[in-house]
Design a protein around this motif. Structure first.
Motif, PDB file in Angstrom:
ATOM      1  N   LEU A 175       0.808  -1.211   0.000  1.00 57.32           N
ATOM      2  CA  LEU A 175       0.000   0.000   0.000  1.00 57.32           C
ATOM      3  C   LEU A 175       0.848   1.271   0.000  1.00 57.32           C
ATOM      4  O   LEU A 175       0.314   2.361  -0.176  1.00 57.32           O
ATOM      5  N   ARG A 176       2.156   1.136   0.168  1.00 55.71           N
ATOM      6  CA  ARG A 176       3.032   2.302   0.065  1.00 55.71           C
ATOM      7  C   ARG A 176       3.212   2.714  -1.392  1.00 55.71           C
ATOM      8  O   ARG A 176       3.612   3.827  -1.690  1.00 55.71           O
ATOM      9  N   ASN A 177       2.893   1.832  -2.314  1.00 57.57           N
ATOM     10  CA  ASN A 177       3.005   2.093  -3.736  1.00 57.57           C
ATOM     11  C   ASN A 177       1.795   2.913  -4.202  1.00 57.57           C
ATOM     12  O   ASN A 177       0.654   2.580  -3.894  1.00 57.57           O
ATOM     13  N   ARG A 178       2.024   3.983  -4.955  1.00 53.44           N
ATOM     14  CA  ARG A 178       0.931   4.852  -5.407  1.00 53.44           C
ATOM     15  C   ARG A 178      -0.040   4.115  -6.308  1.00 53.44           C
ATOM     16  O   ARG A 178      -1.255   4.340  -6.252  1.00 53.44           O
ATOM     17  N   ASP A 179       0.464   3.242  -7.186  1.00 52.68           N
ATOM     18  CA  ASP A 179      -0.414   2.492  -8.083  1.00 52.68           C
ATOM     19  C   ASP A 179      -1.349   1.576  -7.299  1.00 52.68           C
ATOM     20  O   ASP A 179      -2.523   1.425  -7.652  1.00 52.68           O
ATOM     21  N   MET A 180      -0.824   0.960  -6.247  1.00 57.44           N
ATOM     22  CA  MET A 180      -1.671   0.104  -5.407  1.00 57.44           C
ATOM     23  C   MET A 180      -2.735   0.934  -4.687  1.00 57.44           C
ATOM     24  O   MET A 180      -3.875   0.487  -4.540  1.00 57.44           O
ATOM     25  N   LYS A 181      -2.373   2.126  -4.235  1.00 58.43           N
ATOM     26  CA  LYS A 181      -3.352   2.982  -3.566  1.00 58.43           C
ATOM     27  C   LYS A 181      -4.477   3.364  -4.521  1.00 58.43           C
ATOM     28  O   LYS A 181      -5.648   3.355  -4.158  1.00 58.43           O
ATOM     29  N   LYS A 182      -4.113   3.708  -5.776  1.00 53.97           N
ATOM     30  CA  LYS A 182      -5.137   4.068  -6.759  1.00 53.97           C
ATOM     31  C   LYS A 182      -6.027   2.879  -7.074  1.00 53.97           C
ATOM     32  O   LYS A 182      -7.254   3.018  -7.161  1.00 53.97           O
ATOM     33  N   ALA A 183      -5.436   1.704  -7.247  1.00 52.94           N
ATOM     34  CA  ALA A 183      -6.220   0.506  -7.548  1.00 52.94           C
ATOM     35  C   ALA A 183      -7.156   0.164  -6.394  1.00 52.94           C
ATOM     36  O   ALA A 183      -8.317  -0.215  -6.617  1.00 52.94           O
ATOM     37  N   LEU A 184      -6.667   0.294  -5.157  1.00 52.66           N
ATOM     38  CA  LEU A 184      -7.501   0.006  -3.989  1.00 52.66           C
ATOM     39  C   LEU A 184      -8.644   1.007  -3.876  1.00 52.66           C
ATOM     40  O   LEU A 184      -9.774   0.629  -3.581  1.00 52.66           O
ATOM     41  N   SER A 185      -8.377   2.285  -4.126  1.00 50.32           N
ATOM     42  CA  SER A 185      -9.451   3.279  -4.043  1.00 50.32           C
ATOM     43  C   SER A 185     -10.501   3.042  -5.132  1.00 50.32           C
ATOM     44  O   SER A 185     -11.695   3.212  -4.892  1.00 50.32           O
ATOM     45  N   LYS A 186     -10.078   2.619  -6.343  1.00 50.04           N
ATOM     46  CA  LYS A 186     -11.042   2.281  -7.394  1.00 50.04           C
ATOM     47  C   LYS A 186     -11.901   1.096  -6.983  1.00 50.04           C
ATOM     48  O   LYS A 186     -13.112   1.091  -7.183  1.00 50.04           O
ATOM     49  N   LEU A 187     -11.258   0.084  -6.413  1.00 47.95           N
ATOM     50  CA  LEU A 187     -11.985  -1.107  -5.969  1.00 47.95           C
ATOM     51  C   LEU A 187     -13.001  -0.759  -4.879  1.00 47.95           C
ATOM     52  O   LEU A 187     -14.137  -1.199  -4.918  1.00 47.95           O
ATOM     53  N   LEU A 188     -12.560   0.046  -3.926  1.00 46.79           N
ATOM     54  CA  LEU A 188     -13.473   0.443  -2.842  1.00 46.79           C
ATOM     55  C   LEU A 188     -14.617   1.304  -3.356  1.00 46.79           C
ATOM     56  O   LEU A 188     -15.744   1.173  -2.879  1.00 46.79           O
ATOM     57  N   SER A 189     -14.354   2.161  -4.328  1.00 45.41           N
ATOM     58  CA  SER A 189     -15.445   2.981  -4.887  1.00 45.41           C
ATOM     59  C   SER A 189     -16.443   2.123  -5.645  1.00 45.41           C
ATOM     60  O   SER A 189     -17.633   2.370  -5.617  1.00 45.41           O
ATOM     61  N   ARG A 190     -15.966   1.071  -6.354  1.00 41.62           N
ATOM     62  CA  ARG A 190     -16.879   0.154  -7.043  1.00 41.62           C
ATOM     63  C   ARG A 190     -17.723  -0.621  -6.043  1.00 41.62           C
ATOM     64  O   ARG A 190     -18.918  -0.832  -6.257  1.00 41.62           O
ATOM     65  N   ILE A 191     -17.084  -1.059  -4.955  1.00 39.01           N
ATOM     66  CA  ILE A 191     -17.819  -1.820  -3.943  1.00 39.01           C
ATOM     67  C   ILE A 191     -18.899  -0.947  -3.290  1.00 39.01           C
ATOM     68  O   ILE A 191     -20.030  -1.390  -3.106  1.00 39.01           O
ATOM     69  N   THR A 192     -18.554   0.278  -2.951  1.00 40.66           N
ATOM     70  CA  THR A 192     -19.543   1.163  -2.320  1.00 40.66           C
ATOM     71  C   THR A 192     -20.625   1.557  -3.315  1.00 40.66           C
ATOM     72  O   THR A 192     -21.765   1.781  -2.935  1.00 40.66           O
ATOM     73  N   PHE A 193     -20.286   1.637  -4.610  1.00 42.02           N
ATOM     74  CA  PHE A 193     -21.287   1.951  -5.635  1.00 42.02           C
ATOM     75  C   PHE A 193     -22.284   0.803  -5.782  1.00 42.02           C
ATOM     76  O   PHE A 193     -23.480   1.028  -5.969  1.00 42.02           O
ATOM     77  N   LEU A 194     -21.792  -0.451  -5.682  1.00 40.94           N
ATOM     78  CA  LEU A 194     -22.679  -1.607  -5.808  1.00 40.94           C
ATOM     79  C   LEU A 194     -23.581  -1.766  -4.603  1.00 40.94           C
ATOM     80  O   LEU A 194     -24.682  -2.295  -4.715  1.00 40.94           O
ATOM     81  N   VAL A 195     -23.133  -1.333  -3.450  1.00 39.80           N
ATOM     82  CA  VAL A 195     -23.929  -1.471  -2.231  1.00 39.80           C
ATOM     83  C   VAL A 195     -24.912  -0.360  -2.173  1.00 39.80           C
ATOM     84  O   VAL A 195     -25.975  -0.230  -2.301  1.00 39.80           O
TER      85      VAL A 195
END
Length: 195
Positions: A175-195
């Motif tokens: 999670l110290r990697n910027r690309d991983m942070k962006k990918a995680l935030s996209k994933l979390l936004s998709r999950i919250t959008f589906l809920v």
């Protein structure tokens, strides 16, 4: 890791001199030696116990405390050894971590820029997360085993202690990697959008 973070933040200009390959190898060998001696001590103490026949450990791996419960002979010395070694090793490692982070926090608070403070704390964040997860689950296992005698709860707590911190370790450090942070935030936004 705590010593590495301490040197990186408190003595950044001398980091390569202090954390030379020889010291790194020495720290690894010291850690390995302590682990081997600790395991060997408990194994040799287990050999002196006698066990009844047809006993089964209610776990998917052989945990020391569950193994001692199966002994027919007196296991008082083994139990005392578990608590003494846990206290000594836990106190040494915890005091080392606390010492390094007290020095880190005092050094970071002297940094004038907020960007420098943020960078220094982000360097330590992943290590503190892993340490908190490890000690938190370990503490939970021993509190749980002292409070309840349910085999199912003990198994779940043991899995939390032995599997979850090691499984999440690479994820937390990535999670110290910027690309991983962006990918995680996209994933979390998709999950919250589906809920």
């Amino acid at each position: 890791m705590a010593y590495d973070r301490y040197v990186a933040i408190c003595h950044p200009l001398r980091y390569m001199v202090i954390m030379n390959p020889c010291l790194c190898v020495l720290l690894i060998l010291l850690s390995l030696l302590i682990s081997i001696v600790h395991s060997l001590l408990h194994t040799l103490m287990e050999l002196r116990l006698s066990f009844c026949t047809a006993l089964e450990i209610p776990h998917f791996f052989c945990e020391l405390s569950q193994f001692i419960k199966l002994a027919c002979s007196d296991a008082l010395i083994n139990n005392i050894l578990i608590y003494v070694s846990a206290f000594v090793l836990g106190a040494l490692s915890t005091s080392g971590i606390i010492f390094s982070y007290v020095n880190i926090v005092s050094s970071v608070l002297r940094i004038p820029s907020s960007e420098g403070k943020h960078k220094a704390f982000s360097t330590c964040g992943s290590h503190l997360s892993v340490v908190s997860l490890f000690y938190g689950t370990g503490f939970g296992v021993y509190i749980n085993s002292a409070m309840t005698d349910s085999p199912r709860n003990t198994v779940v707590a043991s899995v939390m202690y032995s599997v979850v911190p090691q499984m999440l370790n690479p994820f937390i450090y990535s999670l110290r990697n910027r690309d991983m942070k962006k990918a995680l935030s996209k994933l979390l936004s998709r999950i919250t959008f589906l809920v």
